[in-house]
Design a protein around this motif. Sequence first.
Motif, PDB file in Angstrom:
ATOM      1  N   PRO A 174       0.829  -1.208   0.000  1.00 55.87           N
ATOM      2  CA  PRO A 174       0.000   0.000   0.000  1.00 55.87           C
ATOM      3  C   PRO A 174       0.865   1.261   0.000  1.00 55.87           C
ATOM      4  CG  PRO A 174      -0.772  -1.563   1.646  1.00 55.87           C
ATOM      5  CD  PRO A 174       0.531  -2.087   1.139  1.00 55.87           C
ATOM      6  N   ARG A 175       0.327   2.341  -0.543  1.00 52.77           N
ATOM      7  CA  ARG A 175       1.067   3.600  -0.618  1.00 52.77           C
ATOM      8  C   ARG A 175       1.537   4.040   0.777  1.00 52.77           C
ATOM      9  NH1 ARG A 175       1.085   7.927  -4.057  1.00 52.77           N
ATOM     10  NH2 ARG A 175       1.081   6.290  -5.643  1.00 52.77           N
ATOM     11  N   ARG A 176       0.729   3.783   1.794  1.00 50.29           N
ATOM     12  CA  ARG A 176       1.097   4.166   3.165  1.00 50.29           C
ATOM     13  C   ARG A 176       2.440   3.552   3.562  1.00 50.29           C
ATOM     14  NH1 ARG A 176       0.645   1.309   7.771  1.00 50.29           N
ATOM     15  NH2 ARG A 176      -0.538  -0.328   6.699  1.00 50.29           N
ATOM     16  N   LEU A 177       2.624   2.276   3.241  1.00 50.87           N
ATOM     17  CA  LEU A 177       3.869   1.608   3.595  1.00 50.87           C
ATOM     18  C   LEU A 177       5.030   2.076   2.715  1.00 50.87           C
ATOM     19  CD1 LEU A 177       2.722  -2.067   4.276  1.00 50.87           C
ATOM     20  CD2 LEU A 177       3.284  -0.278   5.924  1.00 50.87           C
ATOM     21  N   GLN A 178       4.746   2.401   1.466  1.00 51.98           N
ATOM     22  CA  GLN A 178       5.801   2.909   0.589  1.00 51.98           C
ATOM     23  C   GLN A 178       6.359   4.221   1.144  1.00 51.98           C
ATOM     24  OE1 GLN A 178       4.872   2.995  -3.636  1.00 51.98           O
ATOM     25  NE2 GLN A 178       3.302   1.446  -3.366  1.00 51.98           N
ATOM     26  N   GLU A 179       5.458   5.114   1.539  1.00 53.41           N
ATOM     27  CA  GLU A 179       5.893   6.414   2.058  1.00 53.41           C
ATOM     28  C   GLU A 179       6.590   6.252   3.407  1.00 53.41           C
ATOM     29  OE1 GLU A 179       2.277   8.613   2.103  1.00 53.41           O
ATOM     30  OE2 GLU A 179       2.304   9.017  -0.069  1.00 53.41           O
ATOM     31  N   LEU A 180       6.061   5.373   4.256  1.00 60.50           N
ATOM     32  CA  LEU A 180       6.685   5.155   5.562  1.00 60.50           C
ATOM     33  C   LEU A 180       8.074   4.562   5.392  1.00 60.50           C
ATOM     34  CD1 LEU A 180       6.603   5.122   8.629  1.00 60.50           C
ATOM     35  CD2 LEU A 180       5.430   2.910   8.518  1.00 60.50           C
ATOM     36  N   ARG A 181       8.229   3.660   4.442  1.00 59.38           N
ATOM     37  CA  ARG A 181       9.541   3.048   4.205  1.00 59.38           C
ATOM     38  C   ARG A 181      10.566   4.115   3.824  1.00 59.38           C
ATOM     39  NH1 ARG A 181      12.162   1.781  -0.303  1.00 59.38           N
ATOM     40  NH2 ARG A 181      13.797   0.177  -0.192  1.00 59.38           N
ATOM     41  N   ALA A 182      10.172   5.066   2.983  1.00 59.59           N
ATOM     42  CA  ALA A 182      11.088   6.140   2.595  1.00 59.59           C
ATOM     43  C   ALA A 182      11.444   6.998   3.804  1.00 59.59           C
ATOM     44  CB  ALA A 182      10.449   6.986   1.500  1.00 59.59           C
ATOM     45  N   ASP A 183      10.466   7.307   4.648  1.00 58.83           N
ATOM     46  CA  ASP A 183      10.734   8.104   5.851  1.00 58.83           C
ATOM     47  C   ASP A 183      11.679   7.357   6.797  1.00 58.83           C
ATOM     48  OD1 ASP A 183       9.068  10.061   4.896  1.00 58.83           O
ATOM     49  OD2 ASP A 183       7.323   9.421   6.069  1.00 58.83           O
ATOM     50  N   VAL A 184      11.440   6.069   6.948  1.00 61.62           N
ATOM     51  CA  VAL A 184      12.266   5.269   7.856  1.00 61.62           C
ATOM     52  C   VAL A 184      13.714   5.245   7.391  1.00 61.62           C
ATOM     53  CG1 VAL A 184      12.699   2.917   8.683  1.00 61.62           C
ATOM     54  CG2 VAL A 184      10.390   3.850   8.737  1.00 61.62           C
ATOM     55  N   GLN A 185      13.929   5.166   6.080  1.00 63.02           N
ATOM     56  CA  GLN A 185      15.291   5.127   5.560  1.00 63.02           C
ATOM     57  C   GLN A 185      16.060   6.389   5.918  1.00 63.02           C
ATOM     58  OE1 GLN A 185      14.619   4.303   1.355  1.00 63.02           O
ATOM     59  NE2 GLN A 185      15.438   2.243   1.607  1.00 63.02           N
ATOM     60  N   SER A 186      15.434   7.555   5.726  1.00 64.24           N
ATOM     61  CA  SER A 186      16.118   8.815   6.029  1.00 64.24           C
ATOM     62  C   SER A 186      16.307   8.987   7.528  1.00 64.24           C
ATOM     63  CB  SER A 186      15.330   9.999   5.455  1.00 64.24           C
ATOM     64  OG  SER A 186      14.029  10.052   6.012  1.00 64.24           O
ATOM     65  N   VAL A 187      15.298   8.611   8.319  1.00 64.15           N
ATOM     66  CA  VAL A 187      15.399   8.735   9.769  1.00 64.15           C
ATOM     67  C   VAL A 187      16.455   7.774  10.316  1.00 64.15           C
ATOM     68  CG1 VAL A 187      14.182   8.325  11.942  1.00 64.15           C
ATOM     69  CG2 VAL A 187      13.055   9.589  10.111  1.00 64.15           C
ATOM     70  N   ARG A 188      16.533   6.573   9.759  1.00 60.22           N
ATOM     71  CA  ARG A 188      17.515   5.592  10.227  1.00 60.22           C
ATOM     72  C   ARG A 188      18.936   6.128  10.070  1.00 60.22           C
ATOM     73  NH1 ARG A 188      16.917   0.187  10.735  1.00 60.22           N
ATOM     74  NH2 ARG A 188      15.039   0.203   9.432  1.00 60.22           N
ATOM     75  N   GLU A 189      19.218   6.744   8.905  1.00 60.53           N
ATOM     76  CA  GLU A 189      20.554   7.282   8.673  1.00 60.53           C
ATOM     77  C   GLU A 189      20.886   8.373   9.688  1.00 60.53           C
ATOM     78  OE1 GLU A 189      20.520   8.581   4.667  1.00 60.53           O
ATOM     79  OE2 GLU A 189      20.418   6.555   3.801  1.00 60.53           O
ATOM     80  N   ARG A 190      19.918   9.224   9.984  1.00 67.65           N
ATOM     81  CA  ARG A 190      20.160  10.302  10.955  1.00 67.65           C
ATOM     82  C   ARG A 190      20.382   9.748  12.356  1.00 67.65           C
ATOM     83  NH1 ARG A 190      16.697  12.817  14.268  1.00 67.65           N
ATOM     84  NH2 ARG A 190      14.841  12.057  13.165  1.00 67.65           N
ATOM     85  N   LEU A 191      19.577   8.785  12.758  1.00 67.29           N
ATOM     86  CA  LEU A 191      19.706   8.226  14.097  1.00 67.29           C
ATOM     87  C   LEU A 191      21.006   7.435  14.260  1.00 67.29           C
ATOM     88  CD1 LEU A 191      16.062   7.000  14.889  1.00 67.29           C
ATOM     89  CD2 LEU A 191      17.242   9.036  15.748  1.00 67.29           C
ATOM     90  N   GLU A 192      21.453   6.799  13.191  1.00 66.74           N
ATOM     91  CA  GLU A 192      22.719   6.074  13.279  1.00 66.74           C
ATOM     92  C   GLU A 192      23.865   7.017  13.599  1.00 66.74           C
ATOM     93  OE1 GLU A 192      23.030   4.072   9.564  1.00 66.74           O
ATOM     94  OE2 GLU A 192      21.899   2.300  10.214  1.00 66.74           O
ATOM     95  N   GLN A 193      23.803   8.236  13.033  1.00 62.67           N
ATOM     96  CA  GLN A 193      24.832   9.231  13.326  1.00 62.67           C
ATOM     97  C   GLN A 193      24.705   9.752  14.751  1.00 62.67           C
ATOM     98  OE1 GLN A 193      27.339  10.028  11.253  1.00 62.67           O
ATOM     99  NE2 GLN A 193      26.565   8.524   9.787  1.00 62.67           N
ATOM    100  N   GLU A 194      23.465   9.997  15.181  1.00 64.85           N
ATOM    101  CA  GLU A 194      23.247  10.562  16.513  1.00 64.85           C
ATOM    102  C   GLU A 194      23.524   9.557  17.626  1.00 64.85           C
ATOM    103  OE1 GLU A 194      19.275  12.008  16.544  1.00 64.85           O
ATOM    104  OE2 GLU A 194      19.658  13.643  15.118  1.00 64.85           O
ATOM    105  N   LEU A 195      23.093   8.312  17.427  1.00 64.20           N
ATOM    106  CA  LEU A 195      23.218   7.304  18.475  1.00 64.20           C
ATOM    107  C   LEU A 195      24.551   6.554  18.421  1.00 64.20           C
ATOM    108  CD1 LEU A 195      19.626   5.713  18.236  1.00 64.20           C
ATOM    109  CD2 LEU A 195      20.425   7.470  19.844  1.00 64.20           C
ATOM    110  N   GLY A 196      25.182   6.569  17.245  1.00 68.01           N
ATOM    111  CA  GLY A 196      26.411   5.808  17.091  1.00 68.01           C
ATOM    112  C   GLY A 196      26.176   4.313  17.085  1.00 68.01           C
ATOM    113  N   ALA A 197      24.936   3.919  16.790  1.00 70.34           N
ATOM    114  CA  ALA A 197      24.567   2.507  16.751  1.00 70.34           C
ATOM    115  C   ALA A 197      23.331   2.360  15.880  1.00 70.34           C
ATOM    116  CB  ALA A 197      24.305   1.969  18.153  1.00 70.34           C
ATOM    117  N   THR A 198      22.985   1.126  15.559  1.00 70.48           N
ATOM    118  CA  THR A 198      21.791   0.875  14.759  1.00 70.48           C
ATOM    119  C   THR A 198      20.544   1.144  15.599  1.00 70.48           C
ATOM    120  OG1 THR A 198      22.932  -0.835  13.484  1.00 70.48           O
ATOM    121  CG2 THR A 198      20.522  -0.835  13.418  1.00 70.48           C
TER     122      THR A 198
END
Length: 270
Positions: free
Chosen positions: A115-139
Amino acid sequence: MAQYPTHPRLSFAERDAETTELFGRLATAGPEESEQIVEQIVHLYLDLCSTMAGRYEGRGIEHDDLVQVARLALVKAIRRYEPGHAPSFAAYAVPTISGELKRWFRDRGWVVRPPRRLQELRADVQSVRERLEQELGATPSDADLAEATGASVNDIREAASAATGFRPLSLDCGPSDDDRPGLSAFLACPDGEMEMADDRVCLAEALVELDDDERELLLLRYVEGLTQREIGEARGVSQMQVSRTLRRITVRLHDHLAESSAEEDISTAS
């Protein structure tokens, strides 16, 4: 597209200057010259297309397809660009190419489309994951991602599962151990009802040729399981009469099925 001589790699400033000069000529050029100028501009930014396409590799789309989408987006950017409306043509072209690549993934990259909802959420998660990896220093955990995106943990996990829709695992692929069967061996199971489906269809066609009394006799004998003697008593006839009638009916059914099979073989051969 015409082949232009390969020149030493230009600096960003040199490429911007040459691009500005080409767009200045493009504004007053005729149709034939315009096409040549557009090709020259495309040639200047082919490396940009390859670089941007490379950012999306490993996500289920072939590299050549990504490059083609990026180059078509570059041509679109050249057609739409108006000098002076952006700091440079590159600044205008990059978001245009990026947008086309993302749209390609959204519209055509899925083998199994979620569903489009999951497509958009997946894109948001990808960008947020990269930012959090930098901030937290972990996955980051699913809970971290859920808090950052405002989604539930279940939604985060569902979006992660949807990512396999770009390149789902084939049921025919084998595990790393070649001596073991593929996934299909663990999912498939014998289905006797399915195997007899053709026989049931053919038999139904043959039973249409019988009258109600003959079909009832078959029902009593082969469905309800009555013996020939019990059928004879119920119908007021001898067991021998029941036996002869059943033999006659089964011969007729056999002949009908054999004839149908022969006709099918002839049709297939022709």
